[in-house]
Design a protein around this motif. Structure first.
Motif, PDB file in Angstrom:
ATOM      1  N   ARG B   2       0.822  -1.210   0.000  1.00 25.99           N
ATOM      2  CA  ARG B   2       0.000   0.000   0.000  1.00 25.99           C
ATOM      3  C   ARG B   2       0.851   1.254   0.000  1.00 25.99           C
ATOM      4  O   ARG B   2       0.467   2.279  -0.549  1.00 25.99           O
ATOM      5  CB  ARG B   2      -0.909   0.006   1.239  1.00 25.99           C
ATOM      6  CG  ARG B   2      -2.239  -0.662   0.993  1.00 25.99           C
ATOM      7  CD  ARG B   2      -3.009  -0.790   2.284  1.00 25.99           C
ATOM      8  NE  ARG B   2      -3.088   0.478   3.014  1.00 25.99           N
ATOM      9  CZ  ARG B   2      -3.405   0.546   4.296  1.00 25.99           C
ATOM     10  NH1 ARG B   2      -3.627  -0.553   4.980  1.00 25.99           N
ATOM     11  NH2 ARG B   2      -3.489   1.713   4.883  1.00 25.99           N
ATOM     12  N   ALA B   5       1.679   2.556  -3.434  1.00 22.08           N
ATOM     13  CA  ALA B   5       0.568   2.896  -4.331  1.00 22.08           C
ATOM     14  C   ALA B   5       0.731   4.284  -4.933  1.00 22.08           C
ATOM     15  O   ALA B   5       0.609   4.476  -6.156  1.00 22.08           O
ATOM     16  CB  ALA B   5      -0.752   2.790  -3.561  1.00 22.08           C
ATOM     17  N   SER B   6       1.059   5.273  -4.066  1.00 22.24           N
ATOM     18  CA  SER B   6       1.152   6.638  -4.576  1.00 22.24           C
ATOM     19  C   SER B   6       2.318   6.776  -5.554  1.00 22.24           C
ATOM     20  O   SER B   6       2.206   7.462  -6.580  1.00 22.24           O
ATOM     21  CB  SER B   6       1.319   7.609  -3.408  1.00 22.24           C
ATOM     22  OG  SER B   6       2.417   7.214  -2.626  1.00 22.24           O
TER      23      SER B   6
END
Lengths: 246, 253
Positions: B2, B5-6
């Motif tokens: 996670r 993700a960016s």
């Protein structure tokens, strides 16, 4: 005035005459005389700030006295109020540290064997390879005792070594000290502010007040009278006495 | 996953911008173009060659700087006289932005390897010195007293008590030093280019090869990250006594 620091001159005891130490304006020790006989456990009682720790530090060679006509101490080892283990060395190496410096006794089977044997006496042989930070406070203090004893000092200085421990741990430490004394017969000089601890462990109890040994008692029965006398000599009033006896 | 993700989103957006030619490729080539160029540079040997040269410079310069910083820090930390002799000059060196010395070093040492290595030495010596000095001084005096009671020699005191006690700050200094070493090598190689990643970078600027320039920047970043990770690994190994969940095993020191 001759300042003499002699090793093994007094055959394992301590003999001090006219010891003074000043911190700034305050005269902490004022011409103190002290005799500790070979093989005895002597407890030194004093209120906080009475100069107990200063005396131990001078006997240990960590502080210099201002004036001393005579200071004869055999080889010393110290167990401080805190265990003071080096956290980056495994437990056995901390004990073996006392075998490294000048004046350390020779070991027959190497430092590790000697260290583990001493750890066994304090009941921690199985923790020899652990890091000190993994030990409890009482265990760490036992390692510190083992480190001091493995040095085979003439005099073992104990500077309130149990004051940071909980009551139950303290009782088992008292038993341990008595057991170790029975086996090794080292001269022990115990500094404490705990009267009951002093009575329980020592052959002789001294009181430090106004920079001198103000009173000396052989531990004898009945103990409650000795306890009352000691409280009085420490300047604890009748009022305080009744409060502390609960 | 996670946490990435960016980052992934930015890369996808970047590729989109490039594919739609919202910006001219000379200004910002897309990630796929960059990968292709990088692969070509690896195949023709220009990238590995430059990388090896830059890495060698950083290793040589920081090795000298770190050893020097450790020694000076020990001298100043262990002895008052040492502090009097060493501390002031190094503190003065500390206030100089080392990059400002680049032209002087070229004047003194010529255009070869010497001024580049010298700049890295100057950049690394200061943080290692500062952390060693304060680290040695910050070792718990109560532990030093133990060394006094058991009458350890000066050498035993330094090796068994002071150095291990100062190890954590010394390693922090080491990490700073290696970060600065990469900055120093970039400055040295772009101001005075002769081979190395910096040379590749300045040449690419002449030919407006934005892709190569970006690749060089990425390579620098990767190398910085790599050295940082290495020090962290050393740190967990040397400072494992601080989190003693595991026994010290049957290791004999």
């Amino acid at each position: 005035m001759s300042l003499s620091r002699t090793t093994r001159q007094c055959e394992g005891g301590v003999q001090v005459r006219g010891l003074s130490k000043r911190y700034g304006q305050r005269l902490v020790l004022d011409g103190l005389d002290l005799d500790v006989e070979l093989g005895q456990i002597v407890a030194l009682l004093g209120r906080s700030g009475s100069g107990k720790s200063t005396l131990v530090r001078i006997l240990a060679g960590l502080d210099r006295p201002d004036a001393s006509h005579h200071l004869a101490v055999g080889s010393v080892a110290v167990a401080f109020q805190e265990p003071r283990l080096l956290p980056w060395m495994p437990v056995w190496r901390n004990v073996a540290l006392a075998l490294e410096g000048a004046g350390a006794p020779r070991t027959d089977h190497g430092p590790r064997t000697a260290a583990v044997a001493m750890l066994d006496e304090v009941g921690l042989a199985d923790r020899a390879d652990d890091w000190p930070l993994a030990l409890s406070g009482g265990q760490a203090q036992r390692v510190a005792l083992a480190r001091a004893l493995v040095r085979e000092p003439d005099v073992l200085l104990l500077d309130e070594p149990f004051s940071g421990l909980d009551a139950l741990t303290r009782i088992s430490m008292h038993q341990l000290v008595r057991r170790l004394h029975a086996r090794h017969r080292r001269t022990m000089f115990l500094v404490t502010h705990d009267i009951d601890e002093a009575i329980r462990l020592a052959d002789q109890v001294l009181v430090l007040a106004e920079g001198r040994i103000a009173a000396a008692h052989l531990v004898r029965h009945p103990l409650h009278e000795l306890r009352r006398d000691l409280l009085g000599e420490l300047g604890v009033t009748e009022d305080e006495t009744s409060r502390t006896r609960h | 996953m996670r946490r990435w993700a960016s980052t992934l989103a930015v890369i996808v957006l970047w590729q989109l911008v490039a594919a739609l030619e919202l910006l001219p490729p000379a200004v910002l080539p897309g990630p796929i173009t960059l990968l292709r160029s990088a692969a070509a540079m690896v195949v023709d040997g220009s990238l590995p060659g430059a990388l090896a040269i830059s890495l060698a410079r950083v290793l040589a310069g920081s090795a000298v700087g770190i050893v020097l910083g450790l020694l000076l820090g020990l001298v100043a930390g262990l002895w008052r006289v040492g502090e009097d002799l060493v501390d002031r000059p190094v503190q003065m060196l500390r206030t100089i932005p080392f990059t400002a010395l680049t032209p002087l070093l070229i004047l003194w040492f010529g255009l070869g390897e010497a001024p580049k290595i010298a700049l890295i030495v100057i950049a690394t010596v200061v943080p290692v010195y500062l952390n060693t000095f304060s680290g040695v001084r910050a070792v718990d005096p109560k532990l030093v007293e133990v060394a006094t009671v058991y009458r350890l020699s000066a050498r035993q005191r330094a090796v068994l008590v002071l150095l291990p006690g100062a190890l954590a700050p010394v390693l922090v200094g080491l990490r700073y030093a290696l970060g600065l070493a990469w900055i120093a090598v970039i400055v040295a190689e772009t101001v005075n280019p002769s081979a190395g990643v910096g040379h590749l970078l300045t040449t690419a600027r002449t030919y407006v090869r934005t892709d190569i320039m970006l690749i060089c920047v990425a390579v620098y970043a990767a190398l910085g990250l790599l050295t940082d990770t290495l020090v962290r690994l050393v740190e967990t190994r040397l400072l494992r006594w601080r989190a003693p969940a595991l026994p010290a095993a049957t290791r004999r020191m």
